[in-house]
Design a protein around this motif. Structure first.
Motif, PDB file in Angstrom:
ATOM      1  N   THR A 124      45.020  56.110  45.276  1.00 23.01           N
ATOM      2  CA  THR A 124      44.250  57.214  45.893  1.00 23.01           C
ATOM      3  C   THR A 124      44.804  58.732  45.739  1.00 23.01           C
ATOM      4  O   THR A 124      44.380  59.769  45.313  1.00 23.01           O
ATOM      5  CB  THR A 124      43.924  57.181  47.380  1.00 23.01           C
ATOM      6  N   ASP A 125      46.155  58.715  46.039  1.00 21.13           N
ATOM      7  CA  ASP A 125      47.167  59.665  45.972  1.00 21.13           C
ATOM      8  C   ASP A 125      47.050  60.341  44.654  1.00 21.13           C
ATOM      9  O   ASP A 125      46.884  61.511  44.110  1.00 21.13           O
ATOM     10  CB  ASP A 125      48.484  59.564  46.222  1.00 21.13           C
ATOM     11  N   LEU A 132      45.149  64.121  40.359  1.00 24.75           N
ATOM     12  CA  LEU A 132      44.521  64.336  38.805  1.00 24.75           C
ATOM     13  C   LEU A 132      43.458  65.052  39.031  1.00 24.75           C
ATOM     14  O   LEU A 132      43.354  65.710  38.029  1.00 24.75           O
ATOM     15  CB  LEU A 132      44.560  62.907  38.508  1.00 24.75           C
ATOM     16  N   ILE A 133      42.603  64.715  39.793  1.00 23.12           N
ATOM     17  CA  ILE A 133      41.226  65.240  39.932  1.00 23.12           C
ATOM     18  C   ILE A 133      41.475  66.769  40.344  1.00 23.12           C
ATOM     19  O   ILE A 133      40.602  67.527  39.974  1.00 23.12           O
ATOM     20  CB  ILE A 133      40.296  64.499  40.567  1.00 23.12           C
ATOM     21  N   GLY A 134      42.455  66.936  41.008  1.00 20.07           N
ATOM     22  CA  GLY A 134      42.556  68.394  41.801  1.00 20.07           C
ATOM     23  C   GLY A 134      41.425  68.934  42.519  1.00 20.07           C
ATOM     24  O   GLY A 134      40.585  68.287  43.213  1.00 20.07           O
ATOM     25  N   ALA A 172      53.148  67.259  35.388  1.00 17.32           N
ATOM     26  CA  ALA A 172      51.856  67.809  35.702  1.00 17.32           C
ATOM     27  C   ALA A 172      50.937  66.463  35.818  1.00 17.32           C
ATOM     28  O   ALA A 172      51.080  65.364  36.368  1.00 17.32           O
ATOM     29  CB  ALA A 172      51.386  69.132  35.197  1.00 17.32           C
ATOM     30  N   ARG A 173      49.911  66.685  35.284  1.00 15.91           N
ATOM     31  CA  ARG A 173      48.730  65.666  35.111  1.00 15.91           C
ATOM     32  C   ARG A 173      49.165  64.462  34.600  1.00 15.91           C
ATOM     33  O   ARG A 173      48.496  63.174  34.791  1.00 15.91           O
ATOM     34  CB  ARG A 173      47.486  66.212  34.243  1.00 15.91           C
ATOM     35  N   THR A 174      50.102  64.247  33.477  1.00 14.44           N
ATOM     36  CA  THR A 174      50.508  63.078  33.050  1.00 14.44           C
ATOM     37  C   THR A 174      51.284  62.251  33.989  1.00 14.44           C
ATOM     38  O   THR A 174      51.134  61.165  34.149  1.00 14.44           O
ATOM     39  CB  THR A 174      51.445  63.422  31.904  1.00 14.44           C
TER      40      THR A 174
END
Length: 543
Positions: free
Chosen positions: A23-24, A29-31, A130-132
């Motif tokens: 969930t975290d 990731l979705i922001g 970041a997203r990775t």
């Protein structure tokens, strides 16, 4: 036996950690996409239910979806009935975890396969950016869910034959009620209905319980999730407490309906679920869980507005408190907390604008010091709430809305202090040269407070502050010449200049409040924030 119990309990722990990490990771990731999706597609309780189910299924967290909905209500982006649709839909979205466990965990046995993937995921989290990195974190949570499930199964296998359905309450009315209570207790301990459902599936697979017994336990697990909602709303705002009450009432009604459907559904499942086929009974159990949650939503959606009135009757709005939205329970979700902050700033602004408009329209009317004191108190609370949000902001995410809220708060505080100068208002009311400017300013404020549309008001006040800037320059030259020619006393000339300067500065602050309020509540992506150089240039016109 003790060692087997320890293995099974450890498996539950791994499953819970996996859910939390997944969930975290997904939320990071979705922001802000979840927030924009909910806002864009929630036009009614029905569309709210659909988007609530979808976003909960994606981020694997009904609480995150619910908190976002509460923030929307606080910011004035959604009505309470629309938010109820999101909350109802979140109940359906939580059942996706059960389908994932039943179809993948029990049929494919991925636990051992995912062990090396877990190492890769952790390395991506450690060295990625970041997203990775967040994608790696989400993948690590996904792996831990199935590793935990395998661990639970290994522990329960050693109980085969030692624990049988006969050790649990029988399939009678009283027995089913006891099983509901057992299911509720499991969820109260794990604080996760998903973990509870997974535990029931493992027990079902080991032969410890039958399918009807597992169904009764799942009903209890669904009802017990309301306990978490109650805990989360203690001491919270009226919107948060209303949300908790809606959870409790709705889940109790849905649980009662599911209990009544248990016998016919168990009979239907007996024809399709073959215990000899791996995962067959688990799929039937999840189908029951999804079916009664979906049916509950379908039955209550036509009565959403009546249901909302019931909840509002049980938990009335704290309408008198301007700072009622500033709920500390929202702070862990900085996006929802920023919504609550923006909603508070909006209400304080409209209340202050209304007081100014009244003073401009009817200068004889006595200004309410108590109203001003209430607004000042709310602004102070908003400042302290913003201080609590700031340390929790994720530097990797876009802080634009919070920055916009800070700018709006700054201009609101400065406007509040200017309104405290009652002498300026009295001077404007007496001076015939300022009457047109006074009427224009009052009319623009009334338009803003009536429509409560910051985007439209931004254009109106941008034009107004420009015209007042030119009027200020003209009056300065005229007053100087009139004073020199002894056509105007020095005190009257200074008062006139102070009055037009006050109007110009107030119009400027209202313009900036409107601009930044639009950015603070936007759902269209990162708001436009002026550069420091542009801000400095704009401020210079006030001198």
């Amino acid at each position: 036996m003790l060692a087997s119990a320890a293995v099974a309990i450890g498996g539950v722990g791994l499953f819970l950690i996996g859910m939390l990490i997944l969930t975290d990771g997904l939320k990071s990731l979705i922001g802000d996409s979840q927030r924009r999706l909910l806002a864009a597609f929630t036009n009614s309780p029905v569309s709210g239910a659909a988007t609530g189910a979808l976003t909960t299924a994606v981020i694997q967290s009904s609480s995150a979806t619910t908190v976002t909905a509460v923030g929307f209500v606080g910011a004035g982006l959604l009505s309470f009935p629309q938010a109820l649709g999101i909350i109802f839909g979140a109940n359906i979205g939580t059942t996706v975890t059960g389908w994932m466990v039943a179809l993948i965990g029990f049929k494919l046995k991925l636990g051992a396969i995912l062990l090396p993937v877990l190492l890769i995921a952790v390395l991506v989290k450690m060295f990625g950016r970041a997203r990775t990195a967040q994608a790696g974190w989400a993948l690590a949570g996904f792996c831990l869910i199935f590793i935990g499930l395998d661990t639970m199964q290994q522990g329960m296998q050693l109980f085969e034959g030692a624990v049988t359905p006969a050790d649990f309450p029988s399939d009678t009315l009283l027995g089913r009620l006891q099983l509901v209570a057992i299911g509720a207790a499991i969820t109260l301990v794990t604080q996760s209905s998903s973990a509870g459902v997974a535990t029931a599936m493992v027990a079902l697979g080991s032969g410890a319980i039958t399918l009807p017994q597992a169904m009764a336990m799942v009903i209890g697990m669904d009802i017990a999730t309301t306990f978490t909602a109650i805990l989360a709303t203690v001491g919270g705002s009226s919107a948060m407490r209303q949300t908790g009450a809606a959870h409790v009432v709705y889940n109790l009604l849905t649980g009662l309906m599911a209990f009544c459907l248990l016998t016919p559904f168990a009979a239907i499942a007996a024809h399709f679920a073959d215990p000899a086929v791996v995962g067959s009974e688990q799929v039937a159990l999840v189908a029951f869980h999804s079916a009664f949650n979906t049916l509950g939503v379908l039955l209550i959606l036509p009565f959403t507005h009546r249901f909302a009135r019931l909840i509002l009757w049980l938990i009335p709005e704290d309408g008198a408190d301007l700072a009622r939205r500033l709920d500390r329970n929202l702070l862990p979700d900085t996006s929802a907390a920023t919504d609550a902050l923006a909603g508070t700033l909006g209400e304080c602004s409209y209340r202050l604008f209304d007081l100014i408009e009244q003073a401009m329209t009817d200068p004889v009317r006595h200004r309410s010091e108590s109203d001003l004191a209430e607004i000042g108190d709310a602004i102070g609370k908003a400042e302290r709430y913003a201080e609590d949000i700031q340390p929790r902001l994720d530097p990797a995410s876009d802080p634009g809305r919070f920055v916009a809220a800070m700018h709006a708060l700054d201009h609101l505080r400065r406007l509040f202090h200017r309104v405290g100068r009652s002498g300026r208002i009295e001077t404007i009311a007496r001076d015939p040269a300022l009457q047109q400017a006074r009427r224009d300013f009052a009319a623009a404020l009334k338009t803003f407070t009536d429509a409560q549309d910051p985007a439209a008001a931004e254009e109106i006040f941008d034009a107004l502050r420009k015209s007042l800037r030119e009027e200020r320059r003209r009056l300065r030259d005229d007053a100087a010449r009139a004073a020199a020619a002894r056509e105007l006393s020095l005190d009257d000339a200074i008062g006139r200049l102070d009055g037009i300067r006050w109007l110009h500065r107030c119009a400027y602050h209202v313009w900036r409040i409107a601009s930044h309020m639009s950015g603070a509540v936007t759902t269209e992506g990162p708001p436009r924030i002026d550069s420091p150089a542009k801000d400095a240039a704009l401020e210079a016109e006030l001198d």
